[in-house]
Scaffold this motif. Structure first.
Motif, mmCIF file in Angstrom:
data_model
loop_
_atom_site.group_PDB
_atom_site.id
_atom_site.type_symbol
_atom_site.label_atom_id
_atom_site.label_comp_id
_atom_site.label_asym_id
_atom_site.label_seq_id
_atom_site.Cartn_x
_atom_site.Cartn_y
_atom_site.Cartn_z
ATOM 1 N N SER A 42 0.842 -1.205 0.000
ATOM 2 C CA SER A 42 0.000 0.000 0.000
ATOM 3 C C SER A 42 0.875 1.251 0.000
ATOM 4 C CB SER A 42 -0.919 0.008 1.222
ATOM 5 O OG SER A 42 -0.170 0.204 2.403
ATOM 6 N N HIS A 43 0.263 2.350 -0.380
ATOM 7 C CA HIS A 43 0.992 3.619 -0.392
ATOM 8 C C HIS A 43 1.396 4.020 1.029
ATOM 9 C CE1 HIS A 43 -0.078 3.812 -4.514
ATOM 10 N NE2 HIS A 43 -1.335 4.165 -4.316
ATOM 11 N N SER A 44 0.508 3.790 1.990
ATOM 12 C CA SER A 44 0.834 4.178 3.365
ATOM 13 C C SER A 44 1.983 3.333 3.918
ATOM 14 C CB SER A 44 -0.390 4.090 4.274
ATOM 15 O OG SER A 44 -0.856 2.770 4.376
ATOM 16 N N MET A 45 2.006 2.051 3.607
ATOM 17 C CA MET A 45 3.116 1.211 4.062
ATOM 18 C C MET A 45 4.422 1.619 3.384
ATOM 19 S SD MET A 45 2.277 -0.554 6.541
ATOM 20 C CE MET A 45 3.821 -1.427 6.665
ATOM 21 N N PHE A 46 4.353 2.060 2.140
ATOM 22 C CA PHE A 46 5.534 2.572 1.446
ATOM 23 C C PHE A 46 6.114 3.748 2.229
ATOM 24 C CE2 PHE A 46 7.674 5.417 -1.454
ATOM 25 C CZ PHE A 46 8.461 4.576 -2.221
ATOM 26 N N VAL A 47 5.264 4.708 2.576
ATOM 27 C CA VAL A 47 5.720 5.907 3.285
ATOM 28 C C VAL A 47 6.232 5.560 4.684
ATOM 29 C CG1 VAL A 47 4.998 8.128 4.274
ATOM 30 C CG2 VAL A 47 4.238 7.471 1.982
ATOM 31 N N LYS A 48 5.501 4.727 5.408
ATOM 32 C CA LYS A 48 5.906 4.372 6.772
ATOM 33 C C LYS A 48 7.233 3.616 6.781
ATOM 34 C CE LYS A 48 1.214 4.265 8.582
ATOM 35 N NZ LYS A 48 0.156 3.443 9.211
ATOM 36 N N THR A 49 7.383 2.689 5.856
ATOM 37 C CA THR A 49 8.632 1.933 5.767
ATOM 38 C C THR A 49 9.783 2.848 5.389
ATOM 39 O OG1 THR A 49 7.403 -0.053 5.140
ATOM 40 C CG2 THR A 49 9.762 -0.034 4.634
ATOM 41 N N LEU A 50 9.554 3.732 4.439
ATOM 42 C CA LEU A 50 10.580 4.688 4.017
ATOM 43 C C LEU A 50 10.994 5.593 5.175
ATOM 44 C CD1 LEU A 50 12.315 5.970 1.795
ATOM 45 C CD2 LEU A 50 10.309 7.342 1.153
ATOM 46 N N ALA A 51 10.025 6.071 5.942
ATOM 47 C CA ALA A 51 10.336 6.952 7.081
ATOM 48 C C ALA A 51 11.228 6.239 8.096
ATOM 49 C CB ALA A 51 9.044 7.433 7.744
ATOM 50 N N VAL A 52 10.919 4.989 8.398
ATOM 51 C CA VAL A 52 11.745 4.240 9.349
ATOM 52 C C VAL A 52 13.136 4.008 8.771
ATOM 53 C CG1 VAL A 52 12.016 2.014 10.524
ATOM 54 C CG2 VAL A 52 9.801 3.173 10.544
ATOM 55 N N MET A 53 13.226 3.749 7.469
ATOM 56 C CA MET A 53 14.532 3.540 6.837
ATOM 57 C C MET A 53 15.385 4.807 6.899
ATOM 58 S SD MET A 53 13.583 1.363 3.455
ATOM 59 C CE MET A 53 13.120 -0.352 3.532
ATOM 60 N N ILE A 54 14.763 5.949 6.756
ATOM 61 C CA ILE A 54 15.521 7.207 6.715
ATOM 62 C C ILE A 54 15.875 7.707 8.116
ATOM 63 C CG2 ILE A 54 15.332 9.661 6.138
ATOM 64 C CD1 ILE A 54 14.002 8.831 3.557
ATOM 65 N N TRP A 55 14.907 7.738 9.031
ATOM 66 C CA TRP A 55 15.177 8.293 10.360
ATOM 67 C C TRP A 55 15.497 7.233 11.408
ATOM 68 C CZ3 TRP A 55 11.327 10.950 7.497
ATOM 69 C CH2 TRP A 55 11.610 12.283 7.246
ATOM 70 N N GLY A 56 14.945 6.048 11.254
ATOM 71 C CA GLY A 56 15.061 5.029 12.286
ATOM 72 C C GLY A 56 13.917 5.180 13.276
ATOM 73 N N SER A 57 13.483 4.075 13.863
ATOM 74 C CA SER A 57 12.340 4.097 14.784
ATOM 75 C C SER A 57 12.596 4.969 16.008
ATOM 76 C CB SER A 57 12.000 2.675 15.243
ATOM 77 O OG SER A 57 11.577 1.907 14.157
ATOM 78 N N GLY A 58 13.812 4.899 16.561
ATOM 79 C CA GLY A 58 14.133 5.671 17.754
ATOM 80 C C GLY A 58 14.030 7.164 17.543
ATOM 81 N N VAL A 59 14.512 7.636 16.423
ATOM 82 C CA VAL A 59 14.456 9.072 16.119
ATOM 83 C C VAL A 59 13.026 9.490 15.818
ATOM 84 C CG1 VAL A 59 15.199 10.867 14.488
ATOM 85 C CG2 VAL A 59 16.846 9.194 15.334
ATOM 86 N N LEU A 60 12.335 8.702 14.980
ATOM 87 C CA LEU A 60 10.955 9.037 14.621
ATOM 88 C C LEU A 60 10.074 9.164 15.857
ATOM 89 C CD1 LEU A 60 9.758 6.977 11.526
ATOM 90 C CD2 LEU A 60 9.843 9.448 11.769
ATOM 91 N N LYS A 61 10.267 8.276 16.803
ATOM 92 C CA LYS A 61 9.454 8.239 18.010
ATOM 93 C C LYS A 61 9.530 9.553 18.786
ATOM 94 C CE LYS A 61 8.563 5.040 21.751
ATOM 95 N NZ LYS A 61 8.890 3.763 22.337
ATOM 96 N N ASP A 62 10.672 10.212 18.710
ATOM 97 C CA ASP A 62 10.882 11.450 19.466
ATOM 98 C C ASP A 62 10.727 12.708 18.626
ATOM 99 O OD1 ASP A 62 11.389 9.996 21.775
ATOM 100 O OD2 ASP A 62 13.516 9.785 21.283
ATOM 101 N N ARG A 63 10.103 12.589 17.469
ATOM 102 C CA ARG A 63 9.909 13.738 16.578
ATOM 103 C C ARG A 63 8.437 13.916 16.247
ATOM 104 N NH1 ARG A 63 14.583 15.326 13.527
ATOM 105 N NH2 ARG A 63 16.370 14.684 14.738
ATOM 106 N N SER A 64 8.157 15.042 15.599
ATOM 107 C CA SER A 64 6.842 15.272 14.997
ATOM 108 C C SER A 64 7.105 15.801 13.590
ATOM 109 C CB SER A 64 6.012 16.259 15.812
ATOM 110 O OG SER A 64 6.527 17.558 15.702
ATOM 111 N N VAL A 65 6.102 15.753 12.756
ATOM 112 C CA VAL A 65 6.320 16.169 11.364
ATOM 113 C C VAL A 65 6.732 17.629 11.308
ATOM 114 C CG1 VAL A 65 5.273 16.451 9.091
ATOM 115 C CG2 VAL A 65 4.764 14.414 10.445
#
Length: 129
Positions: A42-65
């Protein structure tokens, strides 16, 4: 996490070169990450997977858009915004993905508008786990 790469050119953007795929502006993925990304259903899974690949889960968790205060939780700390250069790379990559899926015109604009909401949803998912 994504690794720095050479500045993008139209010739090397989104094409595997020496085991890396440039997403632009010193953001890249490994060839394996790119293949995994291409298999998202899905398009949403594409974006979510890409975000984790770029920032990592730890960084994403402590950020906002955008780095704004949460209007629903006035006591919550304001989180740092996502890196603008990396966010632009996600935007360009998602646009490329949608066009490759045959989406254009008004439908492309409609899907691109969902980008920030999809990333926010991923951040919320990470904070729940």
């Amino acid at each position: 996490m994504a690794e720095p790469t050479q500045p993008r050119t139209e010739e090397n953007l989104f094409i595997p070169v020496d085991g890396k795929v440039s997403l632009g502006e010193n953001v890249s993925l490994t060839g394996q990450q790119w293949e995994l990304l291409a298999r998202q259903r899905s398009h949403s899974m594409f974006v979510k997977t890409l975000a984790v690949m770029i920032w990592g889960s730890g960084v994403l968790k402590d950020r906002s858009v955008h780095g704004r205060k949460n209007p629903r939780n006035k006591e919550a700390q304001v989180k740092a915004p996502l890196t603008p250069v990396k966010l632009q790379a996600v935007r360009a990559c998602y646009n490329h993905h949608l066009k490759n899926k045959g989406i254009d015109g008004e439908d492309l604009t409609k899907e691109m508008r969902k980008l920030h909401a999809i990333i926010s949803e991923k951040i919320q998912d990470l904070n729940r786990s």
